[in-house]
Write an enzyme that holds these catalytic residues in place. Structure first.
Site, PDB file in Angstrom:
ATOM      1  N   LEU A   1       0.877  -1.177   0.000  1.00 23.39           N
ATOM      2  CA  LEU A   1       0.000   0.000   0.000  1.00 23.39           C
ATOM      3  C   LEU A   1       0.917   1.230   0.000  1.00 23.39           C
ATOM      4  CD1 LEU A   1      -2.811   1.337   0.219  1.00 23.39           C
ATOM      5  CD2 LEU A   1      -2.605   1.177   2.695  1.00 23.39           C
ATOM      6  N   ALA A   2       1.299   1.645  -1.211  1.00 21.06           N
ATOM      7  CA  ALA A   2       2.182   2.809  -1.331  1.00 21.06           C
ATOM      8  C   ALA A   2       1.371   4.073  -1.095  1.00 21.06           C
ATOM      9  CB  ALA A   2       2.834   2.830  -2.711  1.00 21.06           C
ATOM     10  N   HIS A   3       1.935   4.993  -0.318  1.00 22.33           N
ATOM     11  CA  HIS A   3       1.234   6.245  -0.050  1.00 22.33           C
ATOM     12  C   HIS A   3       2.203   7.246   0.541  1.00 22.33           C
ATOM     13  CE1 HIS A   3       1.313   4.226   3.805  1.00 22.33           C
ATOM     14  NE2 HIS A   3       0.988   5.341   4.420  1.00 22.33           N
ATOM     15  N   ALA A   4       1.808   8.504   0.534  1.00 27.51           N
ATOM     16  CA  ALA A   4       2.562   9.543   1.229  1.00 27.51           C
ATOM     17  C   ALA A   4       1.550  10.398   1.980  1.00 27.51           C
ATOM     18  CB  ALA A   4       3.383  10.362   0.239  1.00 27.51           C
TER      19      ALA A   4
END
Lengths: 90, 148
Positions: free
Chosen positions: B64-67
């Site tokens: 779950l890629a996120h910033a």
């Protein structure tokens, strides 16, 4: 009782931990406030927390704390979360 | 609240990625193509992993890629990238990654209702392998319960 879920951004992964922890606590019949936050805000939030939920990557950065640190491997495995929360609280 | 709309531009199936950075870049490019973020967001997602490690691999085969919310996020968005060949992120428990979700959240105030929807989808332990095997954008949306 207060539980803090920690991730790098304070949104996303820690939010998933919070949502699933609340579901598990409800099933276990336990009541707690679960807060999702980032590492930088940890010490403001965790002073009065009994449990910190997080990934293996953050354990070292969390450092010394009076809270029980519960390391979660699969965020979507509510059985893993349930067993670990039950062991810590039971 | 439902998941954000997932248009075709936010779905990339059977992609080739040489490493985890390339896989996250694909998710960033899909978020940008769908109008949810500027191109900077991919770099922010990569920086989160460089800074904190591969904690975004939150379940077997799933990143779950996120910033953080910020100027690179134009509106809430979700991108789905499935990989032709699984890619290691360096996560001890959940490598290799077959499915990368790119998540963009416009405001921290409502992100919990959004991640609750993501949890609803993935608390079903079959969801990751079904997504990895999805053959069409419609198939992906059906698994997610999302609209185009």
């Amino acid at each position: 009782m207060k539980i803090v879920a920690i991730c790098g951004a304070g949104v996303g992964t820690s939010g998933i931990l919070k949502v699933n922890a609340e579901r598990v606590l409800l099933r276990l019949g336990l009541s707690a406030t679960v807060v999702a936050t980032d590492l930088e805000s940890l010490h403001a939030e965790a002073d009065d927390a009994q449990i910190i939920l997080t990934s293996p990557e953050f354990v070292e950065a969390i450092g010394r704390t009076s809270a029980d640190v519960i390391v979660v491997e699969n965020y979507f495995d509510t059985q893993e979360l349930s067993a670990k929360l039950d062991a810590a609280l039971g | 609240m439902a998941l954000p709309a997932v248009p075709d531009a936010a779905i990339v199936l059977g992609a080739d990625a040489a490493d985890w950075r390339a896989a996250v870049e694909l998710a960033g490019a899909a978020l940008t193509a769908s109008g949810a973020t500027t191109a900077d967001y991919a770099h922010e997602m990569i920086r989160m992993i460089e800074e904190h490690g591969p904690y975004v691999v939150i379940a077997p085969g799933l990143a779950l890629a996120h910033a953080r919310p910020g100027p690179a996020v134009l509106h809430d968005g979700l991108a789905i990238v499935t990989l032709a060949t699984p890619v290691p992120f360096g996560n001890a428990h959940n490598d290799p990654v077959r499915v990368v979700l790119g998540l963009a959240v416009a405001s921290p105030d409502h992100h919990l209702s959004l991640v609750a929807e993501i949890a609803n989808v993935f608390n079903d332990s079959d969801a990751i392998s079904r997504l990895a095997a999805a053959a069409s954008a419609d198939g992906v949306r059906e698994i997610l319960g999302a609209i185009a």
